[in-house]
Design an enzyme around this catalytic site. Structure first.
Site: not given
Ligand code: EPU
Length: 427
Positions: A23, A118, A124-125
């Site tokens: 990540n 995932c 995933r918004p």
């Molecule tokens: N969210 C929103 N709107 C957005 C972005 C996020 O509502 O525009 C919500 C998501 O739905 C969720 C929360 O905010 O409920 C957290 O999402 P976040 O944006 O922090 O997650 P991400 O950046 O998409 C990264 C990791 C994930 C990890 C999450 C939380 C990477 C590539 N992915 O995702 O890792 O679960 O942060 O820590 O860095 C994994 O490695 O298996 C994985 C899914």
């Protein structure tokens, strides 16, 4: 892809050579597009599927990507005119959203397909990313297929994220780092991977300051960033997955390549409270998880944004809790819908249930696991299912196993220390 998994008897102490963090790496690859000269990343987990998905995107926009062993050199394209990256590329990884932050100012107008990633949630918004871009001076439009961003003007602005999203914090940082104004972001994510990208950019000439206490990031735009050599931080989620495997199989596991315990402080604290024994050796960059000497007590875990317990670890800790003497309870506030693995594990007769968002694991009771065919819904759920299957004397089949290969380096080689595992060739 399908894999077969069953219990391996007579396990012996395991040594794992840990890789860099997926990540962090995926975001650093996009951040490299902002540097004028070639950037070299080391400690790269080059066997990961998600790494190859991002490299393919970089190649598609005209970047040069040279990789050998655990090193990759990225040279951004000299001239980029209008770009349209189709969903056949972007749906392979959620981090394809980073193209928006990394390229909008360089290109002027940019269009990409919707991101993938995932599948633990139907939706995933990405609203926090898009609202942020608009606040920072971009025009954003999207339909069911494309997201388009047009950089209008740099703005001196203070913007508050609705939720401390990891991806949005990084994306907005990438957008603001080159420019003529100062941007202040409130309620940012503090996950070590976010801090890692900020360190990388500062090393390349950026001016980013982070107030951890207040969750504020201040970014003073700079004119240019230069290419750097940068070592990717260790993978904290893989580290703690090996910890969970150590206590699940009552085995001593040494994970090499861990140079600080800061990033894993919360899960280590949970383990300590459960009675698990571990020893960190900073001078040797390694941590021992002493599974053979540990008797676990049940626990209550709530997954929340860093520095609290990581959502990515809740499925693997849930499986580990079968060894605790009593009922453990887990709640995920980050991705409450990340529970599909519970039904998969129940096919094995694994003592777990989920009601009203609370996952309960009934440890300490005698159990007999069946053979089962289970699906890997996402990377960490897939690992949870693999771990569950590794307790069964009968051979289990796991479908959509490519999900697990997205994020665990040398998966088969490393897992074979804990279980019988092989790719199902259908013979
Ligand atoms: N969210 C929103 N709107 C957005 C972005 C996020 O509502 O525009 C919500 C998501 O739905 C969720 C929360 O905010 O409920 C957290 O999402 P976040 O944006 O922090 O997650 P991400 O950046 O998409 C990264 C990791 C994930 C990890 C999450 C939380 C990477 C590539 N992915 O995702 O890792 O679960 O942060 O820590 O860095 C994994 O490695 O298996 C994985 C899914």
């Amino acid at each position: 892809m399908q894999i077969k998994v069953s219990k391996r008897h007579h396990l012996q102490q395991v040594n794992i050579q840990l890789s860099g963090a997926k990540n962090a790496l995926l975001h650093l690859l996009f951040a490299s597009l902002l540097t004028e000269d070639t950037t070299t990343l080391t400690n790269v987990p080059s066997s990961l599927r998600d790494y190859h998905a991002v490299c393919d995107i970089l190649l598609a926009i005209g970047a040069r990507v040279n990789s050998m062993d655990d090193i990759v050199a990225i040279t951004a394209p000299q001239k980029i005119s209008q770009i349209d990256v189709s969903s056949s590329y972007t749906r392979r990884t959620r981090t394809s959203l980073m193209l928006l932050g990394a390229l909008a100012k360089k290109v002027g107008i940019l269009s990409i397909g919707h991101p993938g990633g995932c599948s633990f949630s139907e939706q995933r918004p990405f609203d926090i990313h898009l609202h942020g871009f608009e606040a920072l001076g971009a025009r954003v439009t999207y339909d069911d297929y494309h997201i388009t961003i047009e950089h209008i003007a740099d703005k001196e602005v203070e913007h508050t994220l609705r939720y401390p999203s990891v991806g949005a914090s990084i994306n907005l940082m990438l957008y603001a780092v080159l420019g003529s104004r100062e941007v202040t972001l409130h309620n940012i994510a503090l996950e070590p991977e976010v801090i890692e990208v900020a360190s990388f950019l500062n090393y390349a000439g950026a001016q980013i300051k982070i107030d951890h206490h207040q969750r504020i990031m201040s970014i003073k735009g700079v004119e240019r960033l230069s290419g750097v050599n940068f070592r990717v931080m260790y993978d904290r989620i893989q580290t703690m997955t090996y910890a969970a495997l150590a206590y699940l199989h009552k085995l001593d596991v040494c994970v090499e390549g861990v140079n600080t315990k800061e990033y894993i402080a919360k899960p280590l604290q949970v383990l300590k409270e459960m009675g698990a024994k571990w020893r960190f050796e900073p001078d040797k960059n390694r941590i021992y998880f002493q599974g053979s000497k540990s008797v676990l007590k049940p626990t209550r875990i709530t997954a929340m944004p860093y520095p609290e317990f990581a959502t990515d670890l809740q499925p693997v800790f849930a499986v580990m809790c079968i060894q605790a003497q009593g009922v453990s309870e887990i709640t995920d506030t980050v991705y409450p819908e990340r529970i599909k693995y519970v039904d998969e594990l129940r096919k094995l007769n694994f003592p777990i249930e989920c009601q009203q968002g609370k996952i309960r694991i009934f440890g300490g009771e005698p159990y007999t696991l069946h053979a089962a065919t289970m699906k890997s819904y996402d990377l960490r759920a897939g690992m949870a299912v693999v771990m569950g299957a590794s307790l069964s004397d009968q051979v289990c089949t796991i479908s959509s196993a490519e999900q697990v290969f997205r994020g665990y380096e040398n998966l088969l080689e490393n897992m074979t220390h804990f279980m019988h595992i092989s790719i199902d060739t259908g013979e």
